[in-house]
Design an enzyme around this catalytic site. Structure first.
Site, PDB file in Angstrom:
ATOM      1  N   LYS A  13      47.872  65.028  95.993  1.00  0.00           N
ATOM      2  CA  LYS A  13      47.344  65.925  94.952  1.00  0.00           C
ATOM      3  C   LYS A  13      45.889  65.610  94.621  1.00  0.00           C
ATOM      4  CE  LYS A  13      50.294  65.236  91.581  1.00  0.00           C
ATOM      5  NZ  LYS A  13      51.220  64.244  92.151  1.00  0.00           N
ATOM      6  N   ARG A  88      55.127  67.997  83.957  1.00  0.00           N
ATOM      7  CA  ARG A  88      55.910  67.092  84.797  1.00  0.00           C
ATOM      8  C   ARG A  88      57.402  67.193  84.509  1.00  0.00           C
ATOM      9  NH1 ARG A  88      51.767  63.255  86.513  1.00  0.00           N
ATOM     10  NH2 ARG A  88      52.629  61.714  87.921  1.00  0.00           N
ATOM     11  N   ARG A 122      47.587  52.773  99.550  1.00  0.00           N
ATOM     12  CA  ARG A 122      46.493  53.655  99.107  1.00  0.00           C
ATOM     13  C   ARG A 122      45.379  52.888  98.410  1.00  0.00           C
ATOM     14  NH1 ARG A 122      48.165  58.723  95.397  1.00  0.00           N
ATOM     15  NH2 ARG A 122      48.772  57.163  93.874  1.00  0.00           N
ATOM     16  N   ARG A 152      45.478  51.382  92.431  1.00  0.00           N
ATOM     17  CA  ARG A 152      45.989  51.677  91.105  1.00  0.00           C
ATOM     18  C   ARG A 152      47.029  50.651  90.690  1.00  0.00           C
ATOM     19  NH1 ARG A 152      47.440  57.983  90.497  1.00  0.00           N
ATOM     20  NH2 ARG A 152      49.258  57.021  89.527  1.00  0.00           N
TER      21      ARG A 152
HETATM   22  P1  AMP Z   1      49.426  60.338  88.036  1.00  0.00           P
HETATM   23  O1  AMP Z   1      48.031  59.828  88.065  1.00  0.00           O
HETATM   24  O2  AMP Z   1      49.512  61.837  87.874  1.00  0.00           O
HETATM   25  O3  AMP Z   1      50.266  59.820  89.176  1.00  0.00           O
HETATM   26  O4  AMP Z   1      50.113  59.752  86.689  1.00  0.00           O
HETATM   27  C1  AMP Z   1      50.252  58.365  86.495  1.00  0.00           C
HETATM   28  C2  AMP Z   1      51.220  58.113  85.354  1.00  0.00           C
HETATM   29  O5  AMP Z   1      50.707  58.701  84.138  1.00  0.00           O
HETATM   30  C3  AMP Z   1      52.599  58.725  85.520  1.00  0.00           C
HETATM   31  O6  AMP Z   1      53.455  57.905  86.312  1.00  0.00           O
HETATM   32  C4  AMP Z   1      53.065  58.823  84.060  1.00  0.00           C
HETATM   33  O7  AMP Z   1      53.454  57.558  83.569  1.00  0.00           O
HETATM   34  C5  AMP Z   1      51.766  59.213  83.344  1.00  0.00           C
HETATM   35  N1  AMP Z   1      51.635  60.682  83.273  1.00  0.00           N
HETATM   36  C6  AMP Z   1      50.709  61.455  83.923  1.00  0.00           C
HETATM   37  N2  AMP Z   1      50.898  62.753  83.649  1.00  0.00           N
HETATM   38  C7  AMP Z   1      51.959  62.818  82.810  1.00  0.00           C
HETATM   39  C8  AMP Z   1      52.672  63.878  82.185  1.00  0.00           C
HETATM   40  N3  AMP Z   1      52.342  65.165  82.379  1.00  0.00           N
HETATM   41  N4  AMP Z   1      53.709  63.554  81.366  1.00  0.00           N
HETATM   42  C9  AMP Z   1      54.052  62.291  81.152  1.00  0.00           C
HETATM   43  N5  AMP Z   1      53.459  61.235  81.740  1.00  0.00           N
HETATM   44  C10 AMP Z   1      52.425  61.488  82.564  1.00  0.00           C
END
Ligand code: AMP
Length: 211
Positions: A13, A88, A122, A152
């Site tokens: 993404k 999500r 990654r 990360r």
């Molecule tokens: P990402 O960078 O999108 O993989 O998000 C990393 C982490 O942020 C996820 O594993 C969640 O813990 C939190 N997070 C990101 N977006 C959301 C969302 N829409 N709702 C809840 N938690 C989120």
């Protein structure tokens, strides 16, 4: 255009979001990036989010929805945006429909067997690019901009497993949610390169005259 970008962790993404942003000049709003920036800045939201992120769980809906709702009122979001990582779950999707008019959901479909290796190998750059360790040799600097790469905090096997479980139980049903609304566009990220995926995306956007 107002787009929701959907896909499992490791589907690419972030990589596709940078390409879409560069080509279509779309505002990219990533809830994960917003949480990471809050953690770095030591805010109350950051402190709350960290415990959930470290466990591979979703940050509570009320907090997340409020952040996105507010972000979409900013001047720069008036003409369109691409939401990456939001919604999500079904609750967030229904909330989003109350405060935004989404045109399209772009789903990046990926073979689940590839995900664990992709995420755990990654390396990211602050310029938006990310690379698999197998492409980097001994170097840990960005081949594109020369900045040091980083991993990360939640890209470790234990958290990744929890993130994948969260994705399949809570986020994957959104594919049907947007399909039923007639807004779903799916592209496939298999063994192909990010460029191959982007070609599919451009084709789909052009078909709908999205620019
Ligand atoms: P990402 O960078 O999108 O993989 O998000 C990393 C982490 O942020 C996820 O594993 C969640 O813990 C939190 N997070 C990101 N977006 C959301 C969302 N829409 N709702 C809840 N938690 C989120």
């Amino acid at each position: 255009m107002k787009i929701v970008l959907l896909g499992a962790p490791g589907a690419g993404k972030g990589t596709q979001a940078s390409r879409i942003t560069a080509k279509y000049n779309t505002l990219h709003i990533s809830t994960g990036d917003i949480f990471r920036a809050n953690i770095k800045a030591g805010t109350e939201i950051g402190k709350l989010a960290k415990s959930y992120m470290d466990a591979g769980k979703l940050v509570p809906d009320e907090v997340t929805c409020e952040i996105v709702k507010d972000r979409l009122t900013w001047e720069d979001a008036r003409d369109g945006y691409m939401l990456d990582g939001f919604p999500r779950n079904l609750f967030q999707a229904e909330e989003l429909d109350k405060f935004a008019d989404i045109d399209l959901c772009l789903n990046i479909d990926v073979d689940i067997d590839l995900l664990m290796d992709r995420i755990c190998g990654r390396w990211m750059c602050t310029c938006g690019e990310s690379y698999h360790v197998s492409m980097l040799g001994d170097s840990r600097v960005c081949p594109k901009c020369g900045k040091p790469l980083y991993q990360r905090a939640d890209d470790n096997p234990e958290t990744v497993k929890a993130r994948l479980d969260t994705y399949f139980s809570q986020t994957a049903p959104l594919v049907d949610y947007y399909r039923e609304q007639g807004k779903l566009v799916s592209v496939t990220s298999g063994a192909g390169s990010p460029d191959d995926v982007f070609v599919q995306i451009v084709k789909e956007f052009d078909k709908r005259d999205l620019r």
